[in-house]
Enzyme design. Sequence first.
Site, PDB file in Angstrom:
ATOM      1  N   ASN A 117       0.869  -1.180   0.000  1.00 32.90           N
ATOM      2  CA  ASN A 117       0.000   0.000   0.000  1.00 32.90           C
ATOM      3  C   ASN A 117       0.906   1.230   0.000  1.00 32.90           C
ATOM      4  O   ASN A 117       1.512   1.557   1.023  1.00 32.90           O
ATOM      5  CB  ASN A 117      -0.917  -0.010   1.233  1.00 32.90           C
ATOM      6  CG  ASN A 117      -1.847   1.200   1.276  1.00 32.90           C
ATOM      7  OD1 ASN A 117      -1.512   2.285   0.788  1.00 32.90           O
ATOM      8  ND2 ASN A 117      -3.021   1.024   1.863  1.00 32.90           N
ATOM      9  N   GLU A 154      11.709   0.130   8.896  1.00 30.59           N
ATOM     10  CA  GLU A 154      12.989   0.424   9.550  1.00 30.59           C
ATOM     11  C   GLU A 154      14.035   0.889   8.543  1.00 30.59           C
ATOM     12  O   GLU A 154      14.948   1.630   8.892  1.00 30.59           O
ATOM     13  CB  GLU A 154      13.459  -0.807  10.331  1.00 30.59           C
ATOM     14  CG  GLU A 154      12.481  -1.138  11.450  1.00 30.59           C
ATOM     15  CD  GLU A 154      12.975  -2.197  12.423  1.00 30.59           C
ATOM     16  OE1 GLU A 154      13.869  -2.975  12.051  1.00 30.59           O
ATOM     17  OE2 GLU A 154      12.461  -2.230  13.546  1.00 30.59           O
TER      18      GLU A 154
END
Lengths: 750, 220
Positions: free
Chosen positions: A636, A710
Amino acid sequence: MKFDTPATTNPIDQLKVIGKPLDRIDGRFKTTGTARYSYERHDVVPNPAYGHVLGAAIAKGRIKSFDLAAAKSAPGVLAIVTADNAGALDKGKNNTAKLLGGPEIEHYHQAIAVVVAESFEQARAAAQLIRVDYQDDGGSFDLRAGMADAKPAKVLGGPADSAVGDFATAFAAAPVQLEQMYSTPDESHAMMEPHATTAVWDGDRLTLWTSNQMIAWGVGEVAKTLKMPKENVRLVSEYIGGGFGSKLFVRTDAILAALGARAAGRPVKLTLQRALVFNNTTHRPATVQRIRIGADKDGKITAIGHESWSGDLPGGKPDGAVSQTRQLYAGANRMTATRLAVLDLPEGNAMRAPGEASGMMALEIAVDEIAEKLAMDPIEFRILNDTQVVPDNAKEASKESQTVGSASKSELPFSQRQLVQCFQTGRDRFGWAKRNPKPGEVRDGRWLVGLGVAAAFRNNQLTKSAARVRLEQDGRIVVETDMTDIGTGSYTIIAQTAAEMMGVPIDKVVVLLGDSAFPVSAGSGGQWGGNNSTAGVYAACIKLREMIAQKLGVNSAEAAFTDGEVRTGARGVALADAARDGALSAEDGIEYGDLDKKYQQSTFGAHFVEVGVDAATAEIRVRRMLAVCAAGRILNPKTARSQVIGAMTMGVGAALMEELVVDKRRGFFVNHDLAGYEVPVHGDIPHQEVVFLDETDPMSSPMKAKGIAELGICGVAAAVANAVYNATGVRVRDYPVTLDKLIDKLPAVG
Amino acid sequence: MPTFGDLKLSRRDMLMGTAATLALGNAPNTASAQDAGVSGGAVALAAGTPSLAKVSFTVNGAAHDLNLDTRTTLLDALREHLHLTGSKKGCDQGQCGACTVIVEGRRIASCLSLAVMHQGDAITTIEGLGTPDNMHPMQAAFVKHDGYQCGYCTPGQICSAVAMLDEIKAGMPSHVTADLEATPQLTNAELRERMSGNICRCGAYSNIAEAITEVAGSPA
């Protein structure tokens, strides 16, 4: 479902729902204040008592005595639990220090008591009446002082030390050398929702509504700590107000709420007071790092060495700051070393991209420095030293030796590695050509302007993940998994996955997360949640598709699930028909073979930053930011982009302001609130741009996705620091880069 | 090993005094400092009967009559007594903005305000701006621009944004307003400065700014 061969074409590749920048399905609840966090469960726990935690006022020593008399007799007090009356407690595998201290105190603000009262105000007031007589034993609180006695410590996924070729000889012989020391401070997650739990006992069964990233781990740790069967523990974590690693493990709030509720014979809820969060819970440990890079005159790395020192409580773990240096750049001769000092500060542990985040802060300044010594553009230097195989496969080497890796050359390829393309794309997009390589030369009014760049790198981790998917009679699809959404967008990408697989619009999918009654998922951490949890939902959906096909009497291999129908050839049957006799439910999960042993799966990126530094005051302002990422399929783009801009923001914090200040006499973090521990605010962050390179990684999972959350923080701080250098000519190697470290070295104001 | 003899108790006493009772359990105490800290008011307050007070105010248009412990903050009155948990407790110290609500048209940190100070006030919380099925334009813009992640600061950001736009309209200057005589405009700098009391640790600022800008520019 076993995933042990590379993914081929599958229903996800239709990309009707996956890959679309859809709004979050939980957005309307979060924006209207109707999403329920762990302290807010009035709907299921109508009359809780309130817990208030007392933290130890010394760093190391013993409680000689408690005087609880005044607190016990204070109005509204129902119970006070200390180690004296808590009963026998064990310690969680992932807790370095006990969650309820006493009589021994292991760190400052270690919880030593919880006061339970009828109201929050009463609990808080009573806690202030507890008198504690301590024996203060002092302790070791200074990382630099502890470096000499620091011991080798294994880094996650590899040995303490690694070596390839002959680093010492090659470095000594290199015509161009860089050797520098860098440091990063202790940092705090500082998520907006402090650790919070509502605890209810029903006989010997315990339910905790608790803010936790890893539900199944949490069940095990609560059971172990309280010495009770796992079967009797239920954790629910429907909404989580941020984690960043601080809620990977069970913390004081969960255990003390449970103990308080048992003692009071009442449901209890408690939030760890904000002022306790910084010293009571975990933090990213400070590091001191030494980096040596040798290069030939053309700029090829011939030797690269990275050493890191960090500290933790006895029995604790090091920061893995050297991790990326084993994998990021080519070079025949290499070494890494990790040393751990024993410190009596609060517990160091995982915070967003543990290891790489602090390692890249240093390494990517060092790369900027040697590129300058070579009179090379720092992007050109990185492109020249790219590698398509892992140059130091210390994981493999660790089988042969516990501490020092073997010198054998690795041939482990990366599954995908578009680092060069990230730099090339970003270079054009950001206008890198306008950068003046000579620092301190560009002015815009009162501002000295500089551009900086750094690589982003973080590994992709595979871990099994399960889900249950149900076709309801009304045609809705219900997904249940103990996966958590800590702001990452799990609710939405899981709904997208189920919608794609079952051929229904996303508004026909209901996603239920964060309950230990559901199948065990990967959980949220290490940027592994998105790929693994959706792959688990994929597996369960494949199974449900087979059940539906069987029910409808069609061949599942030929059936297409699309537009709410199951189609075979020209024939289409409404999906809901399969549930006409009752809901159909399938449970399965993804498990992995050894594709991650045959291919190194990593994510890559390039960060670009423009700063302005006030020529007179050295005030630093970030003016522009761009990240280009290559991280597998983006499930997404809207929520993935948010993960990256959020990580970029945290990277700006690490670069310019975040630092837990250690009181080296008393052994605690002084700035233990959100005014003293500064994090970026609106005024610190400009518009941020993110580009995702087109990539699918068939080695990672049927989703062909990898982690992103991350990757976004790795390298950001160095890009900022490098931009500050480009603006001013002042190289700061000790984070955070604050104006006091610049001002006496700035060029004279002209 | 360092000792603590060089820390002067008098300095700590002063810190304890100014930090008041809220910080007591958390401050760097030796036993003696803790003793010093709990003298006076805190003891009397905790040992005696809690004093209750009646207060009446409206929240999101509904009238409420409450009988509260006088120490109850407006935030806890909303969350614990009225079960309006949309307003968040991020710090309870006025440092994060998650508890922002709109009182008599102005945004305030409800954790720093005692409930009994709001007799007769009209209070708007996030629940009063809109509902999941009927969102306020600012709420809808936050969803559209993904102006949140974990959602915990979000109600405070939205309440703050709504009131902030009214402050601009009313001509109130900010720290970055160059000309105090001119009507302030919603520039990037003004928006970011005026929203800086609302921390978003997930780092959605860039998206929040876009959401607010869109709402401010729309005819609504």
